[in-house]
Design an enzyme around this catalytic site. Sequence first.
Site, PDB file in Angstrom:
ATOM      1  N   HIS A  61      29.201  -1.596  27.220  1.00 28.05           N
ATOM      2  CA  HIS A  61      30.364  -2.413  26.867  1.00 28.05           C
ATOM      3  C   HIS A  61      31.679  -1.656  26.963  1.00 28.05           C
ATOM      4  O   HIS A  61      32.748  -2.268  27.119  1.00 28.05           O
ATOM      5  CB  HIS A  61      30.176  -2.974  25.450  1.00 28.05           C
ATOM      6  CG  HIS A  61      30.922  -4.239  25.179  1.00 28.05           C
ATOM      7  ND1 HIS A  61      32.049  -4.622  25.878  1.00 28.05           N
ATOM      8  CD2 HIS A  61      30.703  -5.228  24.260  1.00 28.05           C
ATOM      9  CE1 HIS A  61      32.487  -5.782  25.398  1.00 28.05           C
ATOM     10  NE2 HIS A  61      31.692  -6.163  24.429  1.00 28.05           N
ATOM     11  N   ASP A 101      27.196 -17.772  41.578  1.00 32.38           N
ATOM     12  CA  ASP A 101      26.307 -18.314  42.606  1.00 32.38           C
ATOM     13  C   ASP A 101      25.971 -17.215  43.616  1.00 32.38           C
ATOM     14  O   ASP A 101      26.826 -16.791  44.391  1.00 32.38           O
ATOM     15  CB  ASP A 101      26.994 -19.496  43.304  1.00 32.38           C
ATOM     16  CG  ASP A 101      26.171 -20.090  44.433  1.00 32.38           C
ATOM     17  OD1 ASP A 101      25.041 -19.625  44.673  1.00 32.38           O
ATOM     18  OD2 ASP A 101      26.674 -21.016  45.094  1.00 32.38           O
TER      19      ASP A 101
END
Length: 468
Positions: free
Chosen positions: A166, A383
């Site tokens: 992170h 995608d």
Amino acid sequence: MACSTAPLRFTVRRKPTVLVAPAGPTPRELKRLSDIDDQEGLRFHIPVIQFYRRRADMGGRDPAPIIRAAVARALVHYYPFAGRLRELEGRKLAVDCTGEGVLFTEADADVRLDHFGDALQPPFPCLEELAFDVPGSSDVLGMPLLLFQVTRLACGGFVLAVRLHHTMSDAQGLVQFLGAVAELARGAAAPTVMPVWERELLLARDPPRPGFAHREYDEVPDTKGTIIPLDDMVHRSFFFGARELAAVRSHLAAGVRKSATTFEVLTGCLWKCRTVALAPDADEEMRMICIVSARGDKSGAGIPEGYYGNAFAFPVAVATAGDLCANPVSYAIELVKKAKREVNVEYMRSVADLMVQRGRPHFTVVRAYLVSDVTKAGFGHLDFGWGKPAYGGPAKGGVGAIPGVASFLIPFKNAKGEDGIVVPMCLPGLAMDRFVEEMAKLMRPAVDVAAPPRQQQPDMYAMIKSAL
């Protein structure tokens, strides 16, 4: 390895994990993180997970080599991800851009996507197998900064799990990188948005001079055992569609009802109900930590397009448990609104200064609760050639290693096809029962406000109890 979570049972077979290096030459240099990036509360790995359906026009193509090759190409542009973290003076983190690469695992599972149910949402069964923690890879220093696992499903679909350190990026930064991978997987020559490092934008001033109280970093002793034991936790998820949100708003004061955002409404609602459920002493101070982005023109921080570092703050609302429980939910929402309004460029500079001045502290976790909104992060639009995911977003309901402290607001379409937000919650068993009861009260519309119509309106309490 076989894994079971009643009633679903399946086996995941993994190939040996490999390192994927950048597909071309990259600079060898040392790049310092910002003083927002390297605070203690971000020094952990966070997993996200994407479920994809089979797509006939892909002709049975294997997603693993396609995504692996795209990752290698993306790392040429995002080469710090292929490096390793080092700690310098004053606990300052920097990326040694070695080009060593990121972890990548191929796997197969004897399960179909439809076996996971109509409503994909955390907690996911067998998550530890779909996002395998490669032994020895979870430390902060000297470890790969990204881990990928592509698990092919028996139906022709697949699961992509990604684990990020992170300190390198927030949700928007990770989506930007994964968006680049997705574009390259679909055949693009280069990413549409090129990465921007510029971590110096969020470095502390010299000398540091914090200008805010920053009670999110208060040192609070856990004198009453409020850190909840991990083995006593129950994980549930709650769905808020248009009808549920309208019902909650119907309980608010008129001014709050009109002005509060969905994030503020849900955050205040969750904070109050969670406090009632945990039943702390009335005089105990409770903290509601909000994740507020510094991106965009409103903050004035000047974060440029393409910046993929952490660009948010942890402003906090503070109230006694007695006040939270005794007052209407509008009280909690107003405190959340006030905390959010604090974040601007000066607030971000003040946080960076505090990090340097106080040795990069962790945000407070004692009697604290944190909510992060990822509804606009873009995980649901990634995608890789197989269309949008059936689910895309956080793999777990919380952050870090401390149970029950945090929840995500995740965009979600339920089994009825209704768009809304799902909120994973983690609480002790008895507290979870009380939380469900408190939430059910707010999801029953107040008599003076009509909720949007829905066919066959369900009993709200029964709906929540079924753990949507």
